[in-house]
Write a protein that holds these residues in place. Sequence first.
Motif, PDB file in Angstrom:
ATOM      1  N   ALA A   2       0.833  -1.205   0.000  1.00 23.18           N
ATOM      2  CA  ALA A   2       0.000   0.000   0.000  1.00 23.18           C
ATOM      3  C   ALA A   2       0.865   1.251   0.000  1.00 23.18           C
ATOM      4  O   ALA A   2       1.932   1.301   0.625  1.00 23.18           O
ATOM      5  N   GLU A   4       2.098   4.853   1.015  1.00 25.89           N
ATOM      6  CA  GLU A   4       2.076   5.687   2.215  1.00 25.89           C
ATOM      7  C   GLU A   4       1.715   7.119   1.826  1.00 25.89           C
ATOM      8  O   GLU A   4       2.301   7.687   0.892  1.00 25.89           O
ATOM      9  N   ARG A  23      -7.340   5.550   4.461  1.00 26.39           N
ATOM     10  CA  ARG A  23      -7.241   4.167   4.931  1.00 26.39           C
ATOM     11  C   ARG A  23      -8.277   3.290   4.223  1.00 26.39           C
ATOM     12  O   ARG A  23      -7.974   2.170   3.777  1.00 26.39           O
ATOM     13  N   TYR A  27      -4.793   3.121   1.345  1.00 24.94           N
ATOM     14  CA  TYR A  27      -3.492   3.752   1.581  1.00 24.94           C
ATOM     15  C   TYR A  27      -3.088   3.620   3.050  1.00 24.94           C
ATOM     16  O   TYR A  27      -3.914   3.280   3.912  1.00 24.94           O
ATOM     17  N   LEU A  28      -1.831   3.926   3.323  1.00 25.31           N
ATOM     18  CA  LEU A  28      -1.333   3.940   4.702  1.00 25.31           C
ATOM     19  C   LEU A  28      -1.090   5.388   5.100  1.00 25.31           C
ATOM     20  O   LEU A  28      -0.051   5.962   4.767  1.00 25.31           O
TER      21      LEU A  28
END
Length: 220
Positions: A2, A4, A23, A27-28
């Motif tokens: 994923a 960042e 999230r 995504y992070l």
Amino acid sequence: MAAEVYIVEDEPELAALVADYARAAGYLPAVFHDGDSALAAIRARPPSLVVLDLMLPGIDGLGLCRAVRAFSEVPIIMVTAKVEEIDRLLGLETGADDYLCKPFSPRELMARIKVVLRRTRTGAPPRPIALDEGARRITIMGQALTLTPSEYQMLAAMARRPGQVFSRAQLLDLARHDSLEVTDRAVDSHIKNLRRKIAALHPGTDPIGSIYGLGYRLDL
């Protein structure tokens, strides 16, 4: 793995909302409430993308964007409550890849993140026109263009946002950074010169399109 996404926003509720949407989109997210801590984090561990608010305590969004561009090409989406055109242009000139005005839809921001990441992903084919912000140099097919300051400002802005239509008024604001005596007719003259210089290096190429009644755009 994923991607960042660093969210640099001093409004805690908005930052948390954007992080939740990021999230949910896979995504992070990591949240920073001031420019100084965000800059340190980007230096230590560059993310896949930065969502950057313009108004921040300490170093502001423009200052942070400039600082990051001195060592990294990480994609940056600038978010601002200032709607004046000059503020948008300043954000783009500083090296932001996209911008969004508050209030905005978190879903729209997620869509913008997806587009920017796709455009800047590793392994993407090289663009025929390349922009080197640090050296203030623009190349076409690897050959450097010889440009006046106003021509550089105009072409650089269009190169940062390929496909976006820039009105004569927007281009006029860019040209005025270097001269107070600039008219709409002068903008057209600059565009004509840019086309001529591009064609001289790469015959048959005319990437600057005229959009009737609206302005110009760079098609890459």
